[in-house]
Write a protein that holds these residues in place. Structure first.
Motif, PDB file in Angstrom:
ATOM      1  N   LYS A 136       0.834  -1.194   0.000  1.00  0.00           N
ATOM      2  CA  LYS A 136       0.000   0.000   0.000  1.00  0.00           C
ATOM      3  C   LYS A 136       0.868   1.242   0.000  1.00  0.00           C
ATOM      4  CE  LYS A 136      -3.870  -2.166   2.427  1.00  0.00           C
ATOM      5  NZ  LYS A 136      -4.751  -2.097   3.605  1.00  0.00           N
ATOM      6  N   ASP A 137       0.456   2.301  -0.829  1.00  0.00           N
ATOM      7  CA  ASP A 137       1.201   3.554  -0.846  1.00  0.00           C
ATOM      8  C   ASP A 137       0.693   4.495   0.234  1.00  0.00           C
ATOM      9  OD1 ASP A 137       2.779   2.908  -3.096  1.00  0.00           O
ATOM     10  OD2 ASP A 137       0.971   3.155  -4.305  1.00  0.00           O
ATOM     11  N   GLY A 138       1.606   5.346   0.809  1.00  0.00           N
ATOM     12  CA  GLY A 138       1.224   6.340   1.817  1.00  0.00           C
ATOM     13  C   GLY A 138       2.231   7.456   1.796  1.00  0.00           C
ATOM     14  N   GLU A 139       2.226   8.345   2.796  1.00  0.00           N
ATOM     15  CA  GLU A 139       3.182   9.456   2.876  1.00  0.00           C
ATOM     16  C   GLU A 139       4.475   8.971   3.502  1.00  0.00           C
ATOM     17  OE1 GLU A 139       2.122  13.785   3.884  1.00  0.00           O
ATOM     18  OE2 GLU A 139       2.994  13.020   5.733  1.00  0.00           O
ATOM     19  N   LEU A 140       5.558   9.266   2.847  1.00  0.00           N
ATOM     20  CA  LEU A 140       6.872   8.854   3.321  1.00  0.00           C
ATOM     21  C   LEU A 140       7.756  10.072   3.518  1.00  0.00           C
ATOM     22  CD1 LEU A 140       7.603   5.808   0.978  1.00  0.00           C
ATOM     23  CD2 LEU A 140       6.786   5.738   3.324  1.00  0.00           C
ATOM     24  N   TRP A 141       8.552  10.030   4.591  1.00  0.00           N
ATOM     25  CA  TRP A 141       9.573  11.058   4.832  1.00  0.00           C
ATOM     26  C   TRP A 141      10.934  10.431   4.560  1.00  0.00           C
ATOM     27  CZ3 TRP A 141       8.772  16.169   6.527  1.00  0.00           C
ATOM     28  CH2 TRP A 141       7.438  16.498   6.796  1.00  0.00           C
ATOM     29  N   LEU A 142      11.731  11.131   3.794  1.00  0.00           N
ATOM     30  CA  LEU A 142      13.037  10.641   3.384  1.00  0.00           C
ATOM     31  C   LEU A 142      14.088  11.684   3.740  1.00  0.00           C
ATOM     32  CD1 LEU A 142      14.803   8.580   1.758  1.00  0.00           C
ATOM     33  CD2 LEU A 142      14.312   9.974  -0.260  1.00  0.00           C
ATOM     34  N   ALA A 143      15.151  11.229   4.387  1.00  0.00           N
ATOM     35  CA  ALA A 143      16.260  12.129   4.729  1.00  0.00           C
ATOM     36  C   ALA A 143      17.508  11.675   3.985  1.00  0.00           C
ATOM     37  CB  ALA A 143      16.510  12.133   6.232  1.00  0.00           C
ATOM     38  N   VAL A 153      15.607  16.962   3.949  1.00  0.00           N
ATOM     39  CA  VAL A 153      14.437  16.173   4.334  1.00  0.00           C
ATOM     40  C   VAL A 153      13.397  16.309   3.236  1.00  0.00           C
ATOM     41  CG1 VAL A 153      12.638  15.806   6.056  1.00  0.00           C
ATOM     42  CG2 VAL A 153      14.923  16.532   6.783  1.00  0.00           C
ATOM     43  N   TRP A 154      12.972  15.167   2.686  1.00  0.00           N
ATOM     44  CA  TRP A 154      12.035  15.129   1.573  1.00  0.00           C
ATOM     45  C   TRP A 154      10.730  14.475   2.023  1.00  0.00           C
ATOM     46  CZ3 TRP A 154      14.596  16.870  -2.968  1.00  0.00           C
ATOM     47  CH2 TRP A 154      15.988  16.874  -2.898  1.00  0.00           C
ATOM     48  N   ARG A 155       9.628  14.864   1.352  1.00  0.00           N
ATOM     49  CA  ARG A 155       8.333  14.232   1.603  1.00  0.00           C
ATOM     50  C   ARG A 155       7.810  13.653   0.305  1.00  0.00           C
ATOM     51  NH1 ARG A 155       2.662  15.773   2.280  1.00  0.00           N
ATOM     52  NH2 ARG A 155       3.146  17.810   1.379  1.00  0.00           N
ATOM     53  N   TYR A 190       2.619  10.361  -8.206  1.00  0.00           N
ATOM     54  CA  TYR A 190       3.304  10.651  -6.946  1.00  0.00           C
ATOM     55  C   TYR A 190       4.026  11.981  -7.067  1.00  0.00           C
ATOM     56  CZ  TYR A 190       2.545   5.725  -5.836  1.00  0.00           C
ATOM     57  OH  TYR A 190       1.976   4.515  -5.586  1.00  0.00           O
ATOM     58  N   ALA A 191       4.279  12.590  -5.887  1.00  0.00           N
ATOM     59  CA  ALA A 191       5.000  13.861  -5.856  1.00  0.00           C
ATOM     60  C   ALA A 191       6.014  13.839  -4.724  1.00  0.00           C
ATOM     61  CB  ALA A 191       4.030  15.024  -5.676  1.00  0.00           C
TER      62      ALA A 191
END
Length: 739
Positions: A136-143, A153-155, A190-191
């Motif tokens: 399942k896709d959701g909101e991810l935070w990437l550093a 820090v990316w969203r 996606y963005a």
């Protein structure tokens, strides 16, 4: 249930010098790569729980597999042997082979209850996914971090298709990078946006780690708390402000001063109350937050970050000193904590931090040792007052009153530890207050000693600067790099030998431990003397060599003057039993026998035949007293236990090139044949064994378990210490009654 023959008491080891070699699980276990193994460390109990041995080269990356419902049970590791291993608590291991270069980074995510997606990156310029499945896709935070000293820090989030927004909202929104993913005929949008750029470090940022998620009220919560580690020797804890949402620096911890490089990676405990970093030279640094929200250093495991070459117990059996190719000498002792029944072993002093690879050492009394390195000089060290006081506090031993300096410091651009006395501390403070930086010497300040009052093992920065021992003497005489050392039980004579390819350089030199003058040169061997051992009664000196022979030297004490040694007997190449280099030797406690072990896989006990006379006093010539024991691998270390077994046989430990340690009982016989006098009574299992060659084995000179109340006088247990090329010092408890 019968008691185990061998149980692991302590493992001292350091982390490998790679950025992704450390991972902290929700269950509280820290996993890190050490040489070819993965170590599991419990910060609460402060001991190494296990070593996972299966890789055949350096472990570069370690990662626990996070789960939503409970503690982790899977661990991923990547190695320079080109493989990825999935370690499972109940189902063993799975090896993923496919890369053609060293694996540098690994990560994994659990898909459903039984499927796992593992990603690995290697120096073969590929990233491999070992299992794929729908999720399942959701909101991810990437550093992300880089050598530009910045953290971004990316969203990443799913974007609704066909939606409309006015121009004002579009102008205020952060710039988005939009992309499409098509799977099974379905296209998703996606963005990704750059949320913030964090600037605070002054050198390359090697490691970042999000605080793990947790479950509260049956809901998964993910704290927005990010930890970063840098080569500027600091870790920073970042997070958004409650009011504005702007990301700011919340906590900064790290080292001040010293001559070490910075941090390679970092991890945060599941509850966020502890943070952990590993440094360029393998050291682990742990900080914990107290109820007042103040951060302070905490006790954690430490050890060598290169091969451990030699070790020695102190005469009382209270601590162990080791030397390694990481150019350090380290001292380990049991820490008796209030409220804890079992002590834990820790490094409490680093007496010598050198500029050459360390090779050998010998204890000369309770608080004095001689060490040798890849140089032609031997160095003598004596404990300072500050160490003796702290050792008494940590180990729970009575304080000894000795006339000694306060501590030691290392002069700028020098290799000799200089003694620091009480008057030096006063003058040092005066110089610091003057703040005169016009002198040339201020450009190369020495590492100042600061006296410490400790009730627990010191952290890494104190070990580096405040636990050195003063160097009291240098011994010159050898023509090449040092290789082995030995001292006698009377603490009067030290024997040394260096690397040699000719007979003229293979002589053994004897030194007086009172005047530190050279007493004798003992020529006999034609190649490097690999190990030496004085008999327990100090009458004889045994030496073994690369030339496949051994020599025995007998001591005479004239009425006046220093002791003299003369050649008593030796083997020759033509008559030698060993066909390859002899690596190790040792004596039985009753002086009746000595043992040798060799690269030819043979272990042999020598003496005056069936007479049972002490060596050097028998009428019969010295020869093999045992059958030839073939241990199946190069026997790199051997040691006689100083205490007999219940059936009065001798107990020997044999270390192999493959890393395993074997225990044998040997009983003298008139005419032994086909190894009938040998009985294998125990061995280390895969998790207890070293992953590379065993360099040295030493039994504790006293029965019982060091540091344990009541168990110190328990004669049913003895302790064995081993040093390995796999960077590890291991201490084993051996149950004599269970043999």
């Amino acid at each position: 249930m019968a008691a185990p023959v061998v149980e692991t008491c302590h493992v001292a080891c350091g982390a490998n010098g790679t950025p992704h070699v450390l991972s902290w699980s929700r269950r509280g276990l820290v996993a890190f790569g050490t040489c070819h193994s993965v170590a599991l460390y419990d910060p609460q109990k402060r001991n190494t729980v296990a070593l996972l041995n299966r890789h055949s080269a350096r472990v570069n990356a370690v990662q626990w597999v996070c789960t939503i419902t409970g503690p982790e049970s899977k661990l991923i590791s990547g190695s320079s042997d080109h493989s990825v291993i999935i370690w499972e608590e109940l189902n063993g291991t799975v090896c993923c082979a496919g890369h053609t270069g060293p694996v540098c980074a690994v990560d994994a995510v659990l898909l459903g209850r039984s499927k796992l997606l593992v990603a690995s990156a290697a120096s073969d310029s590929t990233v491999k996914l070992w299992l794929t499945n729908e999720g399942k896709d959701g909101e991810l935070w990437l550093a992300s971090c880089a050598q530009d000293c910045l953290i971004r820090v990316w969203r990443l989030f799913a974007k609704l298709q066909g939606g409309r927004e006015d121009k004002a909202e579009a102008a205020l929104r952060l710039k988005e990078d939009v992309f499409e993913v098509t799977e099974n005929g379905t296209t998703s949008l996606y963005a990704m946006t750059l949320e913030t750029v964090l600037a605070g470090h002054e050198n390359w940022v090697y490691g970042i780690h999000w605080q793990p998620s947790y479950i509260k009220d049956e809901t998964v919560h993910q704290p927005l708390s990010l930890l970063s580690a840098s080569m500027d020797k600091t870790m920073i804890l970042w997070g958004p402000e409650d009011a504005s949402g702007v990301w700011v620096e919340q906590v900064r911890v790290g080292e001040v001063g010293g001559n070490t490089l910075g941090f390679y990676g970092c991890q945060m405990s599941p509850d966020g109350h502890m943070i952990l970093a590993h440094a360029f030279h393998g050291a682990l640094h742990l900080w914990h937050r107290d109820p007042n929200q103040e951060w302070s250093p905490a006790v954690i495991v430490s050890g060598h970050f290169d091969a451990v070459q030699d070790l020695s117990w102190d005469p009382e059996g209270d601590y162990i000193v080791t030397v390694g190719l990481d150019q350090t000498t380290r001292l380990f002792t049991p820490w008796r904590r209030k409220g804890w029944a079992q002590p834990t072993w820790h490094e409490i002093s680093r007496p010598q931090i050198h500029g050459y690879d360390m090779q050998c050492l010998a204890m000369v009394g309770r608080f004095q040792f001689v060490s040798g390195a890849d140089e032609k000089v031997l160095r003598v060290f004596r404990a300072p007052r500050n160490f003796v006081e702290n050792f008494a506090n940590i180990a729970g031993r009575p304080l000894e009153e000795l006339d000694m300096p306060e501590g030691a410091s290392t002069p700028a651009l020098g290799l000799s530890n200089k003694a620091v006395f009480q008057g030096d501390l006063v003058s040092q403070k005066s110089e610091d207050n003057a703040e005169d930086s016009s002198r040339v010497s201020d450009q190369y300040k020495e590492s100042y000693f600061q006296p410490l009052s400790l009730n627990e093992p010191p952290p890494e920065d104190h070990l580096l600067q405040n636990t050195l021992w003063p160097e009291i003497q240098k011994l010159y005489g050898h023509g090449f790099e040092m290789f082995c050392l030995a001292s006698d039980s009377t603490r009067t004579v030290v024997a040394s030998a260096c690397k040699a390819s000719k007979a003229e350089h293979a002589s053994i030199l004897l030194w007086s431990s009172s005047s530190w003058k050279q007493l004798q040169s003992l020529p006999c061997h034609s190649l490097t003397v690999t190990q030496m051992s004085f008999s327990p009664d100090a009458r004889l000196l045994l030496a073994v060599s690369r030339d496949r022979t051994w020599s025995l030297w007998k001591r005479e004490d004239p009425p006046s003057g220093n002791p003299l040694f003369s050649l008593y007997t030796h083997t020759k190449k033509e008559t030698a039993v060993h066909a390859r280099i002899i690596w190790s030797c040792d004596w039985s406690a009753d002086n009746k026998y000595f043992v040798t072990s060799s690269r030819d896989k043979k272990v042999i006990v020598w003496g005056h035949g069936a007479s049972g006379d002490p060596v050097g006093e028998g009428a019969v010539a010295i020869g093999p007293c045992s059958s030839v024991l073939d241990v199946g691998d190069s026997a790199t270390a051997v040691a006689f236990c100083p205490f007999p077994c219940a059936d009065h046989s001798y107990l020997l430990a044999v270390g192999l090139e493959g890393g395993r340690i074997l225990l044998y009982k040997w009983r003298p016989m008139a005419e032994p044949s086909a190894a009938s006098d040998w009985t294998r009574c125990g061995q280390t299992d895969d998790s207890q064994s070293h992953s590379l060659a065993v360099k040295r084995l030493r039994w504790r000179s006293r029965p019982g378990l060091a540091g344990q109340q009541g168990a110190e006088l328990d004669h049913s247990w003895v302790q064995l210490a081993s040093a390995g090329v796999d960077h590890a010092l291991k201490i084993f408890n051996v149950h004599l009654q269970a043999l």
